[in-house]
Design a protein around this motif. Structure first.
Motif, PDB file in Angstrom:
ATOM      1  N   GLY A 143      37.608  86.858  40.005  1.00 21.92           N
ATOM      2  CA  GLY A 143      36.404  87.530  39.981  1.00 21.92           C
ATOM      3  C   GLY A 143      35.612  87.361  41.147  1.00 21.92           C
ATOM      4  O   GLY A 143      34.479  88.083  41.431  1.00 21.92           O
ATOM      5  N   ALA A 144      36.075  86.443  42.228  1.00 21.79           N
ATOM      6  CA  ALA A 144      35.425  86.230  43.208  1.00 21.79           C
ATOM      7  C   ALA A 144      35.485  87.149  44.514  1.00 21.79           C
ATOM      8  O   ALA A 144      36.642  87.832  44.455  1.00 21.79           O
ATOM      9  CB  ALA A 144      35.721  84.857  43.700  1.00 21.79           C
ATOM     10  N   ALA A 145      34.332  87.384  45.391  1.00 19.96           N
ATOM     11  CA  ALA A 145      34.941  88.379  46.502  1.00 19.96           C
ATOM     12  C   ALA A 145      35.728  87.333  47.658  1.00 19.96           C
ATOM     13  O   ALA A 145      35.403  86.131  47.550  1.00 19.96           O
ATOM     14  CB  ALA A 145      33.590  88.275  47.158  1.00 19.96           C
ATOM     15  N   TRP A 146      36.611  88.040  48.079  1.00 19.72           N
ATOM     16  CA  TRP A 146      37.481  87.362  49.252  1.00 19.72           C
ATOM     17  C   TRP A 146      37.528  88.308  50.245  1.00 19.72           C
ATOM     18  O   TRP A 146      37.841  89.528  50.548  1.00 19.72           O
ATOM     19  CB  TRP A 146      38.958  87.197  48.680  1.00 19.72           C
ATOM     20  CG  TRP A 146      39.764  86.533  49.446  1.00 19.72           C
ATOM     21  CD1 TRP A 146      40.119  86.487  50.782  1.00 19.72           C
ATOM     22  CD2 TRP A 146      40.530  85.652  49.122  1.00 19.72           C
ATOM     23  NE1 TRP A 146      41.034  85.586  51.264  1.00 19.72           N
ATOM     24  CE2 TRP A 146      41.298  84.864  50.224  1.00 19.72           C
ATOM     25  CE3 TRP A 146      40.802  84.720  47.707  1.00 19.72           C
ATOM     26  CZ2 TRP A 146      42.255  83.744  50.157  1.00 19.72           C
ATOM     27  CZ3 TRP A 146      41.663  83.723  47.625  1.00 19.72           C
ATOM     28  CH2 TRP A 146      42.461  83.264  48.871  1.00 19.72           C
ATOM     29  N   VAL A 147      36.655  88.040  51.271  1.00 18.69           N
ATOM     30  CA  VAL A 147      36.253  88.640  52.540  1.00 18.69           C
ATOM     31  C   VAL A 147      37.617  88.458  53.509  1.00 18.69           C
ATOM     32  O   VAL A 147      38.173  87.494  53.506  1.00 18.69           O
ATOM     33  CB  VAL A 147      35.165  88.166  53.394  1.00 18.69           C
ATOM     34  CG1 VAL A 147      34.954  88.875  54.623  1.00 18.69           C
ATOM     35  CG2 VAL A 147      33.943  88.130  52.276  1.00 18.69           C
ATOM     36  N   ILE A 148      38.135  89.641  53.675  1.00 13.33           N
ATOM     37  CA  ILE A 148      39.023  89.882  54.935  1.00 13.33           C
ATOM     38  C   ILE A 148      38.538  90.610  56.028  1.00 13.33           C
ATOM     39  O   ILE A 148      38.236  91.669  55.935  1.00 13.33           O
ATOM     40  CB  ILE A 148      40.254  90.566  54.096  1.00 13.33           C
ATOM     41  CG1 ILE A 148      40.753  89.783  52.880  1.00 13.33           C
ATOM     42  CG2 ILE A 148      41.422  90.653  55.207  1.00 13.33           C
ATOM     43  CD1 ILE A 148      42.087  90.251  52.201  1.00 13.33           C
ATOM     44  N   ALA A 206      44.974  87.866  47.984  1.00 18.40           N
ATOM     45  CA  ALA A 206      43.739  87.806  47.375  1.00 18.40           C
ATOM     46  C   ALA A 206      43.797  88.280  45.878  1.00 18.40           C
ATOM     47  O   ALA A 206      43.207  87.860  44.760  1.00 18.40           O
ATOM     48  CB  ALA A 206      42.597  88.414  48.101  1.00 18.40           C
ATOM     49  N   GLY A 207      44.418  89.551  45.691  1.00 13.87           N
ATOM     50  CA  GLY A 207      44.821  90.490  44.360  1.00 13.87           C
ATOM     51  C   GLY A 207      45.627  89.437  43.449  1.00 13.87           C
ATOM     52  O   GLY A 207      45.341  89.452  42.247  1.00 13.87           O
ATOM     53  N   VAL A 208      46.587  88.822  43.802  1.00 20.19           N
ATOM     54  CA  VAL A 208      47.475  87.932  43.119  1.00 20.19           C
ATOM     55  C   VAL A 208      46.801  86.792  42.406  1.00 20.19           C
ATOM     56  O   VAL A 208      46.721  86.478  41.161  1.00 20.19           O
ATOM     57  CB  VAL A 208      48.644  87.389  43.887  1.00 20.19           C
ATOM     58  CG1 VAL A 208      49.270  86.241  43.187  1.00 20.19           C
ATOM     59  CG2 VAL A 208      49.554  88.523  44.327  1.00 20.19           C
ATOM     60  N   VAL A 209      45.670  86.118  43.069  1.00 21.49           N
ATOM     61  CA  VAL A 209      44.902  85.245  42.376  1.00 21.49           C
ATOM     62  C   VAL A 209      43.520  85.923  41.808  1.00 21.49           C
ATOM     63  O   VAL A 209      42.703  85.138  41.588  1.00 21.49           O
ATOM     64  CB  VAL A 209      44.484  84.285  43.522  1.00 21.49           C
ATOM     65  CG1 VAL A 209      45.692  83.568  44.038  1.00 21.49           C
ATOM     66  CG2 VAL A 209      43.561  84.799  44.718  1.00 21.49           C
ATOM     67  N   HIS A 210      43.453  87.167  41.688  1.00 21.91           N
ATOM     68  CA  HIS A 210      42.353  87.746  40.954  1.00 21.91           C
ATOM     69  C   HIS A 210      41.038  87.771  41.386  1.00 21.91           C
ATOM     70  O   HIS A 210      40.105  87.744  40.909  1.00 21.91           O
ATOM     71  CB  HIS A 210      42.378  87.134  39.216  1.00 21.91           C
ATOM     72  CG  HIS A 210      43.656  87.189  38.413  1.00 21.91           C
ATOM     73  ND1 HIS A 210      44.367  88.616  38.120  1.00 21.91           N
ATOM     74  CD2 HIS A 210      44.458  86.327  38.300  1.00 21.91           C
ATOM     75  CE1 HIS A 210      45.193  88.051  37.838  1.00 21.91           C
ATOM     76  NE2 HIS A 210      45.487  86.967  37.655  1.00 21.91           N
ATOM     77  N   ALA A 211      41.035  87.608  42.836  1.00 20.39           N
ATOM     78  CA  ALA A 211      39.642  87.934  43.777  1.00 20.39           C
ATOM     79  C   ALA A 211      39.752  89.353  44.062  1.00 20.39           C
ATOM     80  O   ALA A 211      40.766  90.160  43.780  1.00 20.39           O
ATOM     81  CB  ALA A 211      39.819  86.932  44.892  1.00 20.39           C
TER      82      ALA A 211
END
Length: 373
Positions: A143-148, A206-211
């Motif tokens: 659920g965290a934001a992961w900035v790319i 990021a998606g794989v770890v649910h971010a």
């Protein structure tokens, strides 16, 4: 997006809270992932838990080179230069990302070494006051934001800094106009297909770890985190010192407000220094705003009829606006609630096709999440 798979193995350099949690999540998701840590003790602990790790940097990077792995630099900022030099020597063909909380300093180091076409910067907005392998755990990024980052696709790193004013000025009511202005003012640059694939893999990771992926260029990112990450650390340190100067009675009376406001002061001082000192210019700008607010509050409280209504009302309204974007539950291992997906702008992007960079710029201005397909 979590149903996608990363197109290559993942090699993680640094197995602290972030790197270790990333390794745990990737392995749990069935991805091929292995790592390096300079501490033999941490490596032994990770091995006992069944993870594929080593304390030899040259060995792990040579393996990554053979695997054409995605390398993730998960060390403190002070070690980033050495990690980049090692990547250049032992994994000269590998694409890489990082999870450092300041992006401008990392991008500068990458550019100095001529490695920009193999680099996509990132920053998961997750963490706790604890550190090290022992603090790592599954689910940290859920659920965290992961900035790319996507500076290379815009032609140069300066585009992010130039866009900071647009992003900062686009509040809840003006976000759409800001996004449109940003999208029309910057065009995509020609970038290698390999970099586009690398960007997609970092987003997929990021998606794989649910971010949740949030695109942002370095200038915009560093200005934003100065407000919501680095300045809170500065204020927490100062408040912890003030409370401590009250002696035993103050400590014995301290309750939730003091505990919550000083929580991040429990972070390792070296980590706080690395964040704030490498983003000093942006932190100073925000510190000036804080000092102005505090000076105004002091002046108001020093009057014959003390009055702090202006700051209290403004702060309450700002907090309500923030809470309106939250929902119940925990995010990133912290007692912070994620924004429900239904209440966030979500844009879809197909990397390398059509106006994909303009979509990223629009998402940056809106603070939107992106779905990659």
């Amino acid at each position: 997006m979590s149903s996608q798979r990363i197109s290559r193995p993942v090699c993680i350099l640094g197995l602290g809270l972030i790197g270790g949690s990333l390794l745990r999540d990737l392995v749990a998701a069935g991805e091929t992932a292995y790592g390096y840590n300079r501490s033999p003790d941490a490596v032994e602990e990770a091995k006992k838990e069944g993870f594929d790790v080593t304390s030899s940097l040259s060995d792990v990077l040579s393996r990554a080179q053979g695997d054409d792995a995605l390398v993730v630099v998960a060390t403190p900022m002070g070690a980033v230069g050495a990690m980049l030099d090692a990547i250049a020597e032992f994994a000269p063909d590998c694409g890489f990302t990082d999870v450092v909380s300041v992006k401008g300093a990392v991008l500068e180091a990458v550019r100095e070494r001529g490695m920009a076409e193999r680099y996509v910067g990132s920053h998961p907005m997750a963490g706790t006051a604890e550190s090290g392998w022992a603090a790592s755990h599954e689910g940290l990024f859920r659920g965290a934001a992961w900035v790319i980052g996507f500076d290379l696709a815009c032609g140069d790193a300066g585009s992010g800094a130039a866009g900071a004013g647009t992003a900062a000025g686009a509040g809840a009511s003006g976000a759409g106009a800001g996004a449109a202005a940003g999208a029309s003012g910057a065009g995509a640059a020609e970038v290698p297909a390999s970099w586009v694939e690398l960007w997609k893999d970092v987003a997929t990771l990021a998606g794989v770890v649910h971010a949740e992926v949030v695109p942002a260029r370095v200038g915009v990112h560093d200005a934003a985190v100065a407000r919501i990450s680095h300045m809170p650390h500065v204020l927490a340190e100062a408040l912890a010192v003030v409370g401590d100067q009250g002696g035993a009675l103050a400590h014995s009376l301290a309750a939730g407000s003091f505990r919550d406001a000083t929580r991040v002061a429990g972070s390792e001082p070296a980590l706080v220094r690395a964040m704030c000192e490498t983003n000093a210019a942006a932190v100073v700008d925000v510190l000036d705003e804080v000092i102005e607010l505090l000076n105004e509050a002091r002046e108001s409280l020093s009057r014959p009829e003390p009055d702090i209504a202006e700051l209290a009302d403004a702060g309450h309204s700002a907090r309500i606006r923030f809470k309106a974007r939250e929902a119940s539950g925990a995010r990133g291992g912290e007692s912070v609630s994620p924004v429900p997906v239904s209440s966030r702008p979500v844009l879809r992007v197909r990397p390398g096709e059509g106006e994909w960079v303009q979509v990223l710029i629009q998402a940056e201005s809106l603070g939107a999440r992106v779905e990659v397909f």
